[in-house]
Design an enzyme around this catalytic site. Sequence first.
Site, PDB file in Angstrom:
ATOM      1  N   ASP A  24       0.850  -1.192   0.000  1.00  0.00           N
ATOM      2  CA  ASP A  24       0.000   0.000   0.000  1.00  0.00           C
ATOM      3  C   ASP A  24       0.886   1.241   0.000  1.00  0.00           C
ATOM      4  O   ASP A  24       2.059   1.167   0.356  1.00  0.00           O
ATOM      5  CB  ASP A  24      -0.904  -0.024   1.249  1.00  0.00           C
ATOM      6  CG  ASP A  24      -2.088   0.910   1.098  1.00  0.00           C
ATOM      7  OD1 ASP A  24      -2.385   1.341  -0.036  1.00  0.00           O
ATOM      8  OD2 ASP A  24      -2.733   1.211   2.120  1.00  0.00           O
ATOM      9  N   ASN A  27      -8.986  -4.613  -6.587  1.00  0.00           N
ATOM     10  CA  ASN A  27      -8.060  -3.790  -7.379  1.00  0.00           C
ATOM     11  C   ASN A  27      -8.403  -3.775  -8.874  1.00  0.00           C
ATOM     12  O   ASN A  27      -7.897  -2.931  -9.606  1.00  0.00           O
ATOM     13  CB  ASN A  27      -6.605  -4.237  -7.178  1.00  0.00           C
ATOM     14  CG  ASN A  27      -6.048  -3.871  -5.828  1.00  0.00           C
ATOM     15  OD1 ASN A  27      -5.226  -4.572  -5.262  1.00  0.00           O
ATOM     16  ND2 ASN A  27      -6.484  -2.752  -5.264  1.00  0.00           N
TER      17      ASN A  27
HETATM   18  C1  IPE Z   1      -0.481  -0.354  -3.391  1.00  0.00           C
HETATM   19  O1  IPE Z   1      -0.406   1.028  -3.462  1.00  0.00           O
HETATM   20  C2  IPE Z   1      -0.661  -1.041  -4.726  1.00  0.00           C
HETATM   21  C3  IPE Z   1      -1.757  -2.009  -4.789  1.00  0.00           C
HETATM   22  C4  IPE Z   1      -2.517  -2.360  -3.798  1.00  0.00           C
HETATM   23  C5  IPE Z   1      -2.018  -2.646  -6.063  1.00  0.00           C
HETATM   24  P1  IPE Z   1      -1.674   1.953  -3.742  1.00  0.00           P
HETATM   25  O2  IPE Z   1      -1.861   2.045  -5.222  1.00  0.00           O
HETATM   26  O3  IPE Z   1      -2.860   1.475  -2.978  1.00  0.00           O
HETATM   27  O4  IPE Z   1      -1.161   3.352  -3.209  1.00  0.00           O
HETATM   28  P2  IPE Z   1      -1.981   4.501  -2.472  1.00  0.00           P
HETATM   29  O5  IPE Z   1      -2.762   3.879  -1.353  1.00  0.00           O
HETATM   30  O6  IPE Z   1      -2.878   5.125  -3.487  1.00  0.00           O
HETATM   31  O7  IPE Z   1      -0.934   5.444  -1.982  1.00  0.00           O
HETATM   32 MG    MG Z   2      -3.916   2.124  -1.241  1.00  0.00          MG
END
Ligand code: IPE
Ligand code: MG
Length: 150
Positions: A12, A60
């Site tokens: 994350d 996702n």
């Molecule tokens: C993690 O980073 C990537 C995945 C879960 C695929 P994020 O994309 O959730 O990053 P933030 O939360 O927007 O900073």
């Molecule tokens: Mg995130």
Amino acid sequence: MKDIKHVAFIMDGNGRWANERNLPRHLGHKEGVENVYRIIDECYDLSIFTVSFYCFSTENWNRPKREINHLFSYLNEFFKKNVKKMIKKSIKIHVSGDISKLPAKTQNVINESIELTKNCNKMSVNFCLNYGGRDEIIRAIKRIDKQPPQ
Ligand code: IPE
Ligand code: MG
């Protein structure tokens, strides 16, 4: 430290990392994926036997297609770049989740990596891909349904 058996990481903050540096979001994903091998190495040195990475959940898929494509292409690069090093260290690659919905290239590179590391036994790295609570319940029920009546 010796008796820690399993550590799991929820990936994350990639987007926030990039935002803070005025970089495009996908470069946050690139850095996030690069951190995975650094973490594996650290955990290996600490003799942690299993490490899990929660990489991509069923939720996702709601992200923009371009972002999803970037994520999987960085993941493909990860396996291509690191699998040899993992074989040398005898690190076994494992996947949790339904990878049949992932891009074909990613499925191939993952299946290849699983096959190449199947006899490794010093450490186990588990990649959670297309994982989700609902999906697990559905798959468990389907499996039970397939079993012959007792
Ligand atoms: C993690 O980073 C990537 C995945 C879960 C695929 P994020 O994309 O959730 O990053 P933030 O939360 O927007 O900073
Ligand atoms: Mg995130």
